[in-house]
Design a protein around this motif. Structure first.
Motif, PDB file in Angstrom:
ATOM      1  N   GLN A  32       0.794  -1.221   0.000  1.00  0.00           N
ATOM      2  CA  GLN A  32       0.000   0.000   0.000  1.00  0.00           C
ATOM      3  C   GLN A  32       0.830   1.276   0.000  1.00  0.00           C
ATOM      4  N   GLN A  33       2.119   1.190   0.325  1.00  0.00           N
ATOM      5  CA  GLN A  33       2.952   2.386   0.294  1.00  0.00           C
ATOM      6  C   GLN A  33       3.549   2.638  -1.081  1.00  0.00           C
ATOM      7  N   SER A  34       3.305   1.738  -2.020  1.00  0.00           N
ATOM      8  CA  SER A  34       3.848   1.874  -3.370  1.00  0.00           C
ATOM      9  C   SER A  34       2.740   2.197  -4.371  1.00  0.00           C
ATOM     10  N   TYR A  35       3.152   2.844  -5.458  1.00  0.00           N
ATOM     11  CA  TYR A  35       2.235   3.162  -6.548  1.00  0.00           C
ATOM     12  C   TYR A  35       2.721   2.488  -7.827  1.00  0.00           C
ATOM     13  N   LEU A  36       1.757   2.066  -8.646  1.00  0.00           N
ATOM     14  CA  LEU A  36       2.050   1.470  -9.942  1.00  0.00           C
ATOM     15  C   LEU A  36       1.561   2.400 -11.045  1.00  0.00           C
ATOM     16  N   LEU A  37       2.274   2.379 -12.167  1.00  0.00           N
ATOM     17  CA  LEU A  37       1.902   3.202 -13.306  1.00  0.00           C
ATOM     18  C   LEU A  37       0.729   2.547 -14.018  1.00  0.00           C
ATOM     19  N   GLU A  38      -0.431   3.188 -13.941  1.00  0.00           N
ATOM     20  CA  GLU A  38      -1.683   2.614 -14.437  1.00  0.00           C
ATOM     21  C   GLU A  38      -1.986   3.018 -15.871  1.00  0.00           C
ATOM     22  N   PHE A  39      -1.636   4.274 -16.238  1.00  0.00           N
ATOM     23  CA  PHE A  39      -2.048   4.791 -17.545  1.00  0.00           C
ATOM     24  C   PHE A  39      -1.119   5.916 -17.959  1.00  0.00           C
ATOM     25  N   VAL A  40      -0.866   6.006 -19.270  1.00  0.00           N
ATOM     26  CA  VAL A  40      -0.109   7.108 -19.864  1.00  0.00           C
ATOM     27  C   VAL A  40      -0.842   7.548 -21.117  1.00  0.00           C
ATOM     28  N   GLY A  41      -1.091   8.839 -21.252  1.00  0.00           N
ATOM     29  CA  GLY A  41      -1.775   9.331 -22.450  1.00  0.00           C
ATOM     30  C   GLY A  41      -2.796  10.390 -22.095  1.00  0.00           C
TER      31      GLY A  41
END
Length: 386
Positions: free
Chosen positions: A335-344
């Motif tokens: 929960q302390q990390s973020y993932l790259l979900e979308f670009v554009g």
């Protein structure tokens, strides 16, 4: 601002002082709720029954209040990682026992029997998983009934024959109340009991009750209440229970900005349940139409992301730079990390947190699904230097 209905102003004030304080967290286990269950069970007004046990042997308990002919059944946490309503129903019982709300008749316990099963999947709760210890999604077990927990729920429905059934869940944080709406902190559904979605008297009553509950909650959530699609699901308990003639109401607790432990949704569950109970007894729900129910905005999936960084320039120093929106979601496993979900171009989505990336740069080509903590830290550092 106080609620225009004095009853709910008073109830909200009482909730803040009488709720179970140790339940103010996102994930609840049986060990968390056991002290509250025991304290409630000690009250002579309330009947306590162990209706069975989970696959791994944890007790599943039912608390009952009143002895009237109208039977109301509410259950929570059939998905183990959906805890919000568990705290809410225990709060609700506490409020009902401590002092009679002013919107209920003096003899309400002679008119209604209220049954609450506060945690139907304690094994999943302990593991923090949606599924039971068998790896089965209990809410897809209405037909096969391969889980002891699912069999217990069906036995309760067959034995108690509820007039009204509250099926209480949590939804993921990314639903929006309509296109461009706020996060759907509360979402409702009167589930279908047949593929043709026919509306009989019981289902009409469920929709009218929902319309009333929405009206009460709109004081706090003018743009944060959604309505689920009612496509029939024969394996789901809500649909199956609706088929028994119970007015079945799904309430899903969702996100509210700056409220990671969902205490806003917890409080509003209490208000919704009380509004529904009072409306049943007063008959005020009959003032609402199907049009009032369908006026609730659609519960739109993927309407939100955790963080949206708008107009960020990507420039790796080797290729032509370009400007995009970058969307990040929390890693469900960390929960302390973020993932790259979308670009554009993220038009149509919103961020629970919105960040302007105008004039900011990131020097690497983005990779979807990658951990994005360093990107976020870099953006925040640039913003702090402005």
């Amino acid at each position: 601002m106080p609620h225009p209905n004095q009853t709910f102003t008073e109830l909200e004030s009482r909730w803040h002082t009488e709720r179970w304080p140790h339940l103010a967290k996102r994930q609840l286990t049986y060990n968390d709720i056991e002290p509250a269950l025991d304290a409630l069970a000690a009250n002579e007004q309330l009947a306590h029954t162990v209706i069975g046990s989970s696959y791994l042997g944890t007790p599943i308990r039912r608390l009952s209040l009143g002895q009237g002919p109208m039977v109301v059944l509410a259950w929570t946490q059939m998905h183990g990682n959906e805890s919000t309503a568990t705290a809410a129903v225990l709060d609700w019982l506490q409020l009902l026992l401590n002092e009679q709300p002013t919107d209920l008749p003096a003899d309400w316990q002679e008119l209604v029997t209220l049954h609450v099963i506060p945690m139907l999947n304690p094994d999943g709760a302990a593991a923090g998983t949606r599924e039971t210890a068998q790896g089965i999604d209990m809410n897809r077990d209405a037909l096969a009934q391969q889980t002891p927990e699912g069999r217990l729920l069906w036995q309760q429905v067959q034995t108690l024959k509820p007039s009204v059934a509250f099926n209480l869940h949590d939804q993921n944080p990314y639903y929006a109340a309509g296109e461009g709406g706020d996060p759907a902190t509360i979402a409702f559904l009167a589930p279908a009991y047949h593929p043709d979605k026919h509306v009989d008297g019981a289902r009409l009553r469920a929709k009218q009750l929902i319309a009333h509950m929405r009206q009460v909650l709109s004081h706090w959530l003018p743009n944060g209440i959604g309505r689920y699609d009612d496509t029939y699901s024969q394996r789901s308990f809500g649909d199956a229970i609706a088929g028994t003639g119970a007015s079945t109401i799904l309430i899903e607790s969702g996100e509210h900005r700056d409220d990671p432990s969902r205490q806003v949704a917890r409080r509003l569950n209490v208000m919704a349940l009380q509004a529904g109970l009072a409306a049943l007894l007063s008959g005020v729900y009959q003032d609402y139409s199907l049009a009032d129910y369908y006026a609730i905005p659609d519960n739109v999936s993927d309407g939100f992301v955790d963080i949206r960084i708008r107009n960020l320039t990507i420039d790796d120093g080797e290729h032509p730079p370009y400007q995009v929106d970058v969307c990040l979601n929390r890693d469900p496993d960390h929960q302390q990390s973020y993932l790259l979900e979308f670009v554009g171009d993220s038009t149509g989505q919103q961020g629970l947190e919105e960040v302007s990336g105008t004039g900011l740069k990131w020097q690497q080509l983005p990779q979807l699904g990658a951990v994005a903590n360093s990107l976020l830290a870099h953006v925040r550092e640039q913003l702090s230097q402005r």
